[in-house]
Design an enzyme around this catalytic site. Structure first.
Site, PDB file in Angstrom:
ATOM      1  N   TYR A  31      -0.922 -10.442 -14.150  1.00 13.48           N
ATOM      2  CA  TYR A  31      -0.573 -10.222 -12.749  1.00 13.48           C
ATOM      3  C   TYR A  31      -1.081 -11.387 -11.890  1.00 13.48           C
ATOM      4  O   TYR A  31      -0.488 -11.736 -10.867  1.00 13.48           O
ATOM      5  CB  TYR A  31      -1.138  -8.875 -12.280  1.00 13.48           C
ATOM      6  CG  TYR A  31      -0.235  -8.178 -11.290  1.00 13.48           C
ATOM      7  CD1 TYR A  31       0.940  -7.560 -11.695  1.00 13.48           C
ATOM      8  CD2 TYR A  31      -0.556  -8.161  -9.944  1.00 13.48           C
ATOM      9  CE1 TYR A  31       1.768  -6.946 -10.785  1.00 13.48           C
ATOM     10  CE2 TYR A  31       0.265  -7.548  -9.023  1.00 13.48           C
ATOM     11  CZ  TYR A  31       1.418  -6.947  -9.442  1.00 13.48           C
ATOM     12  OH  TYR A  31       2.235  -6.341  -8.533  1.00 13.48           O
ATOM     13  N   LYS A  91      -1.830  -9.127  -3.433  1.00 18.73           N
ATOM     14  CA  LYS A  91      -1.930  -7.697  -3.079  1.00 18.73           C
ATOM     15  C   LYS A  91      -3.268  -7.396  -2.382  1.00 18.73           C
ATOM     16  O   LYS A  91      -3.331  -6.560  -1.478  1.00 18.73           O
ATOM     17  CB  LYS A  91      -1.745  -6.821  -4.314  1.00 18.73           C
ATOM     18  CG  LYS A  91      -0.319  -6.826  -4.877  1.00 18.73           C
ATOM     19  CD  LYS A  91       0.717  -6.409  -3.835  1.00 18.73           C
ATOM     20  CE  LYS A  91       2.083  -6.169  -4.439  1.00 18.73           C
ATOM     21  NZ  LYS A  91       3.115  -6.003  -3.392  1.00 18.73           N
TER      22      LYS A  91
HETATM   23  P1  NAD Z   1      12.502  -4.912  -6.058  1.00 19.59           P
HETATM   24  O1  NAD Z   1      12.787  -6.167  -6.818  1.00 19.59           O
HETATM   25  O2  NAD Z   1      13.520  -3.860  -6.078  1.00 19.59           O
HETATM   26  O3  NAD Z   1      12.102  -5.227  -4.557  1.00 19.59           O
HETATM   27  C1  NAD Z   1      11.458  -6.437  -4.188  1.00 19.59           C
HETATM   28  C2  NAD Z   1      12.228  -6.942  -2.985  1.00 19.59           C
HETATM   29  O4  NAD Z   1      11.562  -8.079  -2.419  1.00 19.59           O
HETATM   30  C3  NAD Z   1      13.654  -7.387  -3.345  1.00 19.59           C
HETATM   31  O5  NAD Z   1      14.572  -6.682  -2.540  1.00 19.59           O
HETATM   32  C4  NAD Z   1      13.644  -8.862  -2.986  1.00 19.59           C
HETATM   33  O6  NAD Z   1      14.898  -9.322  -2.510  1.00 19.59           O
HETATM   34  C5  NAD Z   1      12.609  -8.852  -1.863  1.00 19.59           C
HETATM   35  N1  NAD Z   1      12.127 -10.197  -1.534  1.00 19.59           N
HETATM   36  C6  NAD Z   1      11.494 -11.098  -2.322  1.00 19.59           C
HETATM   37  N2  NAD Z   1      11.289 -12.241  -1.638  1.00 19.59           N
HETATM   38  C7  NAD Z   1      11.791 -12.040  -0.374  1.00 19.59           C
HETATM   39  C8  NAD Z   1      11.891 -12.836   0.793  1.00 19.59           C
HETATM   40  N3  NAD Z   1      11.430 -14.099   0.825  1.00 19.59           N
HETATM   41  N4  NAD Z   1      12.475 -12.292   1.892  1.00 19.59           N
HETATM   42  C9  NAD Z   1      12.963 -11.041   1.881  1.00 19.59           C
HETATM   43  N5  NAD Z   1      12.910 -10.237   0.803  1.00 19.59           N
HETATM   44  C10 NAD Z   1      12.328 -10.740  -0.311  1.00 19.59           C
HETATM   45  O7  NAD Z   1      11.126  -4.385  -6.718  1.00 19.59           O
HETATM   46  P2  NAD Z   1      10.119  -3.235  -6.222  1.00 19.59           P
HETATM   47  O8  NAD Z   1       9.281  -2.965  -7.421  1.00 19.59           O
HETATM   48  O9  NAD Z   1      10.852  -2.135  -5.564  1.00 19.59           O
HETATM   49  O10 NAD Z   1       9.197  -3.998  -5.189  1.00 19.59           O
HETATM   50  C11 NAD Z   1       8.970  -3.512  -3.871  1.00 19.59           C
HETATM   51  C12 NAD Z   1       7.478  -3.549  -3.562  1.00 19.59           C
HETATM   52  O11 NAD Z   1       6.809  -2.594  -4.384  1.00 19.59           O
HETATM   53  C13 NAD Z   1       6.808  -4.892  -3.837  1.00 19.59           C
HETATM   54  O12 NAD Z   1       5.849  -5.150  -2.827  1.00 19.59           O
HETATM   55  C14 NAD Z   1       6.104  -4.641  -5.155  1.00 19.59           C
HETATM   56  O13 NAD Z   1       5.022  -5.507  -5.400  1.00 19.59           O
HETATM   57  C15 NAD Z   1       5.667  -3.215  -4.919  1.00 19.59           C
HETATM   58  N6  NAD Z   1       5.189  -2.488  -6.109  1.00 19.59           N
HETATM   59  C16 NAD Z   1       5.999  -2.350  -7.192  1.00 19.59           C
HETATM   60  C17 NAD Z   1       5.527  -1.677  -8.313  1.00 19.59           C
HETATM   61  C18 NAD Z   1       6.373  -1.545  -9.552  1.00 19.59           C
HETATM   62  O14 NAD Z   1       5.849  -1.280 -10.624  1.00 19.59           O
HETATM   63  N7  NAD Z   1       7.688  -1.719  -9.440  1.00 19.59           N
HETATM   64  C19 NAD Z   1       4.243  -1.118  -8.314  1.00 19.59           C
HETATM   65  C20 NAD Z   1       3.453  -1.263  -7.173  1.00 19.59           C
HETATM   66  C21 NAD Z   1       3.931  -1.946  -6.072  1.00 19.59           C
END
Ligand code: NAD
Length: 260
Positions: free
Chosen positions: A158, A165
């Site tokens: 990570y 984060k």
């Molecule tokens: P996802 O890929 O569906 O969403 C991530 C989004 O970030 C995408 O829509 C992408 O287009 C957007 N993004 C990236 N760079 C960008 C920019 N410069 N401008 C605008 N948008 C941008 O994946 P997700 O897992 O739904 O991620 C959403 C959040 O959840 C993130 O912060 C991620 O770290 C967090 N998260 C995810 C998990 C997991 O296991 N999936 C766990 C904990 C936290």
């Protein structure tokens, strides 16, 4: 006991939906079910079709392209929010990115470029979005973002995203303090591993997901729907009095070392 949340007088902006698996979409579904009007921003034109498909069944929605690191696009996005809604009650930041190169090797070898990209996209954009939203936010409105436990403990690979984060969680507290006088709440949801596009780009995510399911107190991973329901709580009047917090929805994964 059944609690029904009525957001029919509320307006929301959800930033960061890529497809139906996105945690931003899981949150948006709860907001839409509760009757909120919801605007969506997406990063680039290639994501437009997906978001158009997802929102097609909902009348109270609109979409706009905005890279969260692009100042002009953010200005245009919040001008659109003003034009559509006048004011804003709910802001959802569901955005993260780190170059794959930064997640393949050792944390020790993180380059300044990868560090800047990860922290700018994954943490600074929350600050920027909050600042752009400030003149539109009603007193008592609510902001939520998404974080992950790698901010607190080392999760292999990570790397710089764990640091990003940690920055996001600290930024949540500072924003909560700045907005405190107006009782605008700022919280971040720490979600367990979920199968999304962003997660798939983390080397070894499959193993992490399976281990999560084995080790969590519940013996399974939390679901995107559970993330959505926690967000609904924090974004509605159920969550008044809660601000500056990192709130976990991980089926009890972060409390365990290794299960017997
Ligand atoms: P996802 O890929 O569906 O969403 C991530 C989004 O970030 C995408 O829509 C992408 O287009 C957007 N993004 C990236 N760079 C960008 C920019 N410069 N401008 C605008 N948008 C941008 O994946 P997700 O897992 O739904 O991620 C959403 C959040 O959840 C993130 O912060 C991620 O770290 C967090 N998260 C995810 C998990 C997991 O296991 N999936 C766990 C904990 C936290």
């Amino acid at each position: 006991m059944s609690v029904s949340v009525d957001l029919s007088s509320k307006t929301a902006l959800v930033m960061g939906v890529a497809n139906s698996r996105s945690l931003g979409w899981a949150i948006a579904e709860q907001l839409l079910k509760a009757g909120a009007r919801v605007g969506f921003s997406y990063q680039g034109e290639r994501l437009q079709g997906e978001l158009q498909k997802l929102t097609a069944g909902y009348e109270n929605t609109w979409i706009q392209q905005a890279d969260a690191t692009n100042e002009d696009e953010m200005t245009a996005l919040f001008a659109r929010v003003k034009e559509e809604f006048g004011q804003l009650d709910i802001l959802v930041h569901s955005i993260a990115f780190a170059p794959r190169s930064a997640m393949e090797g050792r944390f020790l070898d993180t380059t300044p470029e990868d560090w800047n990209t990860a922290l700018t996209v994954s943490a600074y954009t929350l600050v920027s979005a909050a600042r752009h939203a400030e003149p539109l936010l009603r007193d008592g409105s609510s902001i939520v973002s998404l974080t992950y436990h790698a901010s607190q403990q080392v999760v292999p690979k990570y790397n710089v995203m764990g640091v990003a984060k940690a920055a996001l969680e600290a930024a949540t507290r500072y924003l909560a303090a700045d907005f405190g006088e107006r009782e605008i709440r700022v919280n971040t949801i720490s979600a367990g591993p979920m199968r999304t596009i962003a997660a798939r780009s983390i080397p070894g995510f499959g193993g992490l997901y399976d281990k999560g399911a084995r080790n969590a107190a519940f013996g399974r991973n939390a679901t995107p729907e559970e993330v959505g329901k926690l967000a609904l709580f924090l974004l509605s009047d159920l969550g008044t009095g809660v601000t500056g917090q990192t709130v976990y929805v991980d089926a009890g994964l972060s409390i365990m070392t290794v299960k017997e």
